[in-house]
Scaffold this active site. Structure first.
Site, PDB file in Angstrom:
ATOM      1  N   ASP A  67      67.036 -23.264 -11.026  1.00 54.00           N
ATOM      2  CA  ASP A  67      68.230 -22.951 -11.815  1.00 54.00           C
ATOM      3  C   ASP A  67      68.615 -24.142 -12.683  1.00 54.00           C
ATOM      4  OD1 ASP A  67      68.985 -24.416  -9.577  1.00 54.00           O
ATOM      5  OD2 ASP A  67      70.277 -22.857  -8.757  1.00 54.00           O
ATOM      6  N   ASN A 136      79.264 -18.865  -1.178  1.00 54.24           N
ATOM      7  CA  ASN A 136      79.582 -17.455  -1.448  1.00 54.24           C
ATOM      8  C   ASN A 136      78.354 -16.567  -1.248  1.00 54.24           C
ATOM      9  OD1 ASN A 136      78.036 -18.321  -3.548  1.00 54.24           O
ATOM     10  ND2 ASN A 136      79.442 -17.735  -5.178  1.00 54.24           N
ATOM     11  N   HIS A 138      75.346 -17.203  -2.553  1.00 55.86           N
ATOM     12  CA  HIS A 138      74.411 -17.178  -3.681  1.00 55.86           C
ATOM     13  C   HIS A 138      73.062 -17.776  -3.294  1.00 55.86           C
ATOM     14  CE1 HIS A 138      75.929 -21.300  -5.511  1.00 55.86           C
ATOM     15  NE2 HIS A 138      74.950 -21.514  -4.669  1.00 55.86           N
ATOM     16  N   GLU A 143      74.797 -15.269  -8.414  1.00 57.79           N
ATOM     17  CA  GLU A 143      76.147 -15.190  -7.873  1.00 57.79           C
ATOM     18  C   GLU A 143      76.464 -13.755  -7.443  1.00 57.79           C
ATOM     19  OE1 GLU A 143      77.167 -18.142  -7.331  1.00 57.79           O
ATOM     20  OE2 GLU A 143      78.508 -18.781  -8.914  1.00 57.79           O
TER      21      GLU A 143
END
Ligand code: F6R
Length: 240
Positions: A67, A136, A138, A143
């Site tokens: 990423d 969260n 991810h 996301e």
């Protein structure tokens, strides 16, 4: 999904390096996608130490960036490529021709995402994937909500990811709001995945990833459906 629980962060580094050594013995020129973030750094340090002692040959790996923040120049201190270079590529002696970037500073980010997808497919997909777990749920910067067929793409970071990444860069205002991420489809097709998780602050989300329903609201829960996934966690992250 195999669950491997070790005592502490140091043991996590050793167990992660063992996983990698076994994978490399089977395929020295494996394709691999690797996370940055704090968690896998102990694994990478242990790999570099074993290589320095002549115990591991890592130079034939073909590495894909997982990423990137959108719009950052490669020499920006926040560049995830820079972090991956310093922690993985350089200490493991991987030639730059064996590295596929996800250039967040490209003038046409949509086109580089499509080119990245093609490059991974041309290489036959990922043999190996080393991932961390976002607070969260991810994976990379997939996301929530991210469906399992989400391709490599531009994403808006959630407030939770911005907050958790603030510690790397000295405040939430320093964290870019958008990013490029390798797609869920490519990650879930990896032939072997190591999800590395450390610390009590990840305990709730890890439990939901491993035992909870598979849902786009916790992208990492799709690892329950992927082949040969090892979840490597310390006791703080899993409990006894
Ligand atoms: C980083 C990345 C992220 C991190 C995750 C966990 O390249 O893709 O998904 O793996 O945010 O970060 P740490 O390990 O710092 O808790």
């Amino acid at each position: 999904m195999e669950l491997l629980i070790v005592d502490d962060y140091e043991a996590l580094g050793r167990a992660g390096a063992d996983w990698m050594a076994a994978a490399l013995a089977a395929k020295p020129d494996a394709t691999i996608v690797v996370a940055t973030g704090d968690t896998p750094m102990g694994v990478y340090r242990e790999l570099a130490a074993r290589r320095a002692r002549g115990l591991l040959e890592t130079t034939h790996l073909r590495v894909f960036q997982l990423d990137a923040y959108l719009g950052l120049a490669p020499d920006d201190r926040r560049s995830l490529y820079g972090w991956m270079y310093r922690s993985f590529i350089e200490p493991l002696g991987i030639p730059e021709v064996n590295v596929v970037r996800l250039p967040g500073d490209a003038s046409d980010p949509g086109a580089v995402c499509a080119a990245y997808d093609s490059a991974v497919r041309c290489a036959g997909g990922f043999d190996l994937s080393i991932l961390g777990l976002g607070p969260n749920g991810h994976l990379g910067f997939n996301e929530p909500p991210s469906p399992p067929d989400a391709p490599t793409r531009i994403v808006d970071l959630t407030p939770e990811s911005i907050a958790s990444n603030a510690r790397y860069w000295g405040g939430t205002d320093q964290v870019p709001r958008r990013a490029l991420t390798c797609g869920m489809d490519l990650l879930l097709a990896a032939r072997r995945t190591l999800l590395v998780v450390s610390g009590a602050h990840k305990r709730d989300i890890l439990y939901r990833v491993v035992r909870g329903p598979v849902t786009p609201d916790i992208p990492a829960s799709y690892l329950q459906t992927a082949p040969h996934v090892t979840v490597l966690a310390d006791r703080a992250a899993w409990g006894d």
